[in-house]
Every structure is written in C-alpha cells, then in structure tokens.
Design an enzyme around this catalytic site. Sequence first.
Site, PDB file in Angstrom:
ATOM      1  N   ARG A   5      -0.389  50.867   9.104  1.00 27.72           N
ATOM      2  CA  ARG A   5       0.881  50.110   8.722  1.00 27.72           C
ATOM      3  C   ARG A   5       0.043  48.734   7.989  1.00 27.72           C
ATOM      4  O   ARG A   5       1.050  48.103   7.424  1.00 27.72           O
ATOM      5  CB  ARG A   5       1.785  49.794   9.970  1.00 27.72           C
ATOM      6  CG  ARG A   5       2.354  51.066  10.329  1.00 27.72           C
ATOM      7  CD  ARG A   5       3.442  50.227  11.318  1.00 27.72           C
ATOM      8  NE  ARG A   5       4.564  49.563  10.882  1.00 27.72           N
ATOM      9  CZ  ARG A   5       5.686  50.037  10.392  1.00 27.72           C
ATOM     10  NH1 ARG A   5       5.882  51.480  10.714  1.00 27.72           N
ATOM     11  NH2 ARG A   5       6.557  49.270   9.834  1.00 27.72           N
ATOM     12  N   MET A  63       4.894  46.797   4.086  1.00 27.94           N
ATOM     13  CA  MET A  63       4.761  47.402   5.632  1.00 27.94           C
ATOM     14  C   MET A  63       3.785  46.638   6.292  1.00 27.94           C
ATOM     15  O   MET A  63       2.829  46.054   5.787  1.00 27.94           O
ATOM     16  CB  MET A  63       4.333  48.926   5.533  1.00 27.94           C
ATOM     17  CG  MET A  63       4.349  49.699   6.770  1.00 27.94           C
ATOM     18  SD  MET A  63       3.617  51.172   7.003  1.00 27.94           S
ATOM     19  CE  MET A  63       5.067  52.105   6.082  1.00 27.94           C
ATOM     20  N   CYS A  64       4.004  46.376   7.276  1.00 24.45           N
ATOM     21  CA  CYS A  64       2.904  45.843   8.473  1.00 24.45           C
ATOM     22  C   CYS A  64       3.196  46.387   9.697  1.00 24.45           C
ATOM     23  O   CYS A  64       4.107  47.096  10.072  1.00 24.45           O
ATOM     24  CB  CYS A  64       3.240  44.218   8.419  1.00 24.45           C
ATOM     25  SG  CYS A  64       2.739  43.475   7.064  1.00 24.45           S
ATOM     26  N   GLY A  65       2.103  45.952  10.938  1.00 27.38           N
ATOM     27  CA  GLY A  65       2.314  46.317  12.219  1.00 27.38           C
ATOM     28  C   GLY A  65       2.410  45.331  12.818  1.00 27.38           C
ATOM     29  O   GLY A  65       1.736  44.187  12.610  1.00 27.38           O
TER      30      GLY A  65
END
Lengths: 299, 240
Positions: free
Chosen positions: A32, A1-3
Amino acid sequence: MCGIVGLLVKNPAMRDELGKLMLPMLIGMTERGPDSAGLAVFGDKLAKGKIKFNLFTLSSEFDWKAFEKAFDHHFGSHAELNIKGRHAILLTSVQWESVREWLVQDYRHQLTILCVGNSMDIYKDIGTPEQVANRYDFSKLHGTHLVGHTRMATESAVTPQHAHPFTAGHDFCLVHNGSLSNPYSIRKKLEPLGIRFVTDNDTEAACRFLEWRMREGDTLEEALKAGFEELDGFYTFLIGTEDKLALVRDPFACKPAVVAENDDYVAISSEFRSLARLPDIKNARLFEPAPEELYVWTI
Amino acid sequence: MDNLARKKESGDKTILFDLSQTTVREMNQFLHHDLEKEKLGSVKITHPDGAHNIAVGLDAPVNVDIEGHAGYFCAGMNKQAHVTIHGNVGWSVAENIMSGLVRVKGFASESAAASGHGGTVIIERDASLRCGISMKGVDIVVGGSVGNFSAFMAQAGHLVICGDAGDGLGDSIYEAVIYVRGKIKSLGADAQIESMTDDDHRILKDLLARAGFGYEPKEFKKVASARGLYHWNADANQEY
C-alpha cells in the site's frame, strides 16, 4: 494509496517489545505504501524542565559534532544528542522557543525539525518500510503506543519531509490514508493566525487544523468533530497524543481500516493482513470502524 | 506441482493448501487448471492471514473452505464453486459472482457481492458499506446489519438484511428487491417501501432457509424501486 498502522499496548510488560510487535504490521503494508515510511513512538515523559527536538538532516555529510558544539556555545548549556544516521534527538533544558528560533535561523537549509515535545519521537524517510525500519532500528523501539505509515504518494513529492507522520505543536501527530480536496483553503485560514507550514502536503493541513483547534481549547474529541465539518475529502486518520490514540474515517468510508483489540493491546491497520502476526490475534475482537465515528483509546 | 506445499488428505478427494507455504498465485493457478483434471471434490485453505484474491475466478463444482480471515476480492467472479470463509473478509468479497455459493462466517467489509450476476452470497454477521452495489441478479443474505449506500443502483436479484440498514438504502435502485428486518436509517433516491406479496413471502422464506437463519418472512419489510428515475425528467432540476 497508503497504509496506516497503530499499536497501543495496555499490558506494561509489552512496552519493551513495542517496536518488535509493530514491525510486521508496518512491513505488511508495503504494497500500500512502498515509497516512504515513518512512525511516531510515545514513551516515558521527560523530567520537568526538559524538552526534546527530533531533527533530520538531508545531507549525509552533516557534522553533528560541530552542531553540538555550536549549541553548547550559543546557549551556554550542554545538549544531549542521540544520533542515528541522519536523525538525531536533541535533549535540552533550554526554553524550546529559543532553540526553535536558533534552529530556524542558523540551520534551516540543513536541518528539518521533525517534532518537539517531551514524550514523542518521529522517524520518517524515503525507501521501503523495511529499509526505513532497518535504517532507524524500529525493532528496538519501546514505549506505550505508536502510529506508523507507509506512503504511496499521490499529491505531493516523495521526500523525507513529505513522509508521514506529520506533526504540529507538542507531542501530537497524524497519519493519513486518502486525499483532501480543500487543504489550501484550510491553509489560507490558518496562515494568517501565524501557523507556519513546512510542506505543500494535504495531510499537513489536517494535522495543523486539529492541533490548532486543541490549542484553542477543544478536547481531542471536539477537534475531531470540528474536522468532520471542515476537512473535505477521503481519509482514514490515525492520531497520536502523549496519552491517546484516535481513529476516524470520512463520512463515505472511502479508505479502509480494521481494529483488533484484546486485554493486551489495541492494534489498527488499513488491512487485516498486517495484523495477522500479532500474538493471540485469533482471539482478539476484530471490527471495522464506522464512517464519521470517533474511536479514541487512552493509555 | 510437487513444489506446492499441498497434500491430499488420505482416502478422500480433498486437497490442502497452506498459504504460509504456498503463494496465492500458485494456488489459484492450480484451482483454475488442475482441479477438474485431478477430480478433486473439496479444497481446504489454511493460514489465509488476510491475503487478497484467494480463490478468485473458480469455475468448477468444488467445495472450498478457507480456515481464517481473507483479504480483498475473495471468491471474486465465482462460478459453480461453494466457498466458505471461516472468518472475516476484506473489501469486495464475491465481486461479480456468476453462480455457486459464497458463505462468510464472520463479517464482510465494503462492497460485498458488488456487481454480482448470479449465485448466492451469505454473510452471517454484518456487511459494511455499499453491500450489493450494482448487483445484477445475485441473491445476498446478511445475518447482521449493512452499512450506508447498500444496494446502490441494484439492478436485479435480492438483498436480505436481517439486521438494520444504514443511510441511502437502495439509492437509484432498478429491479432488485430488498427485504429488511430491522431499522432503515434512510432510503436512497427512488427507493420506496412496498407491501409484501405472496411471492415475496415465498422467495424470502427460501432465501432464509438457504442461509440457515431462523427468521419469519413476516418480520421483514420490502424496499423496491419507485421507478421515478427510469426516465430523465428535465423539470426535476436534480431534485429526486
């Protein structure tokens, strides 16, 4: 997950506040991506004949003053150096290829070149988004547009080099939420063309592929369409160039994105909660970008 | 509970939560444990600001109004409660809903009403990809269009789409029924158009009335299972 976050201000009066407006967006994406953060900010173009390098040193002991002297001595030309901890912006009128070769030859064990160009600066490091933002005074940044990223690593190491944005060429960068399944085959295709990779990160392959397409004559839009054919995996990509911000999602829209637009700005984020503090957000037009569609905004 | 920034509105049985002052966890714990004890009939939630997990796991006959945009999993696992979101929602609104009603006044992101067993979900604007994925009895009415792969593996219930449908509608559908008013970009494997029966007209009329949408059942076409995937066919060579 990343933002991922992006902000392009249409209202010139808001350019001085770009960093301040973006800060709650980036920090809002901490859940995130808590392990690293970074951003690329685009501002005024340098005068003709000037170029800048954004540099990062892994050692807190690095002697920037000695480096500056060595540059002046080597090129017989004074470089302006704007230092912030382990990050420095080197401004010069020396030809950029010569500077790059000198940096690679003499400083490859001490310095990383974050980006080269005349309108973009990149800051990226490990730590929570808030820690990284404080370290490099993100709230004081100004300019026309920026792309930012908060990372939760899933496929390669947590180091400043592996943090996003990734860059290739000049004034071009990309941030990514997702994971690619064919980065090595892309790399195998590009390396024989003389394209050098800095990390083993999947996002770097996408970044270098798109920039290569544009050097071969594609417009940004054409390069992104070629990317739909070539890049396999899950992605929401946000791309910054000196005058554009572009957003694409993979054909299955496996990773989120939401856009808020009004007369003053275009703001993009993985989730609405990091847009909630923007001015007059209640009256902005909100939409979710569709899979495999191009969204491009020009300053 | 005095530390919660909440207050009862004078003279009635409404309780107010301001999520700029109270955490979602504190609020949800109150809604799970103290709502019936205090005999409250309605709940108003302000400043949701895209927070996740708002009003999940409710099991009480209460009206909940969320005054703004909500994040992921809003009103998930709902039982009995009537939840209205006066804004947009993120992924998986009303996921696994069992009963009650969830109404979204704006648009819904991906996987709306995923795996819903019962109750009703109304989305007044568009719903994104995978709307009604693996639905198991819920009735979903979408005022706008739905994204790709909606009603994938839908087992029971009804999905009403007043706008258009994306690619792969009803792929691997079981006994759920889809009604579409607009265009269908493509049907998924084993989904087929069928003619509307009197029962379909009656069911659809009731669903549209409950949603408050002024369309006529005759404007819709029906999509249901061709039941070709019910039994494994080794000769199909993965071509369906």
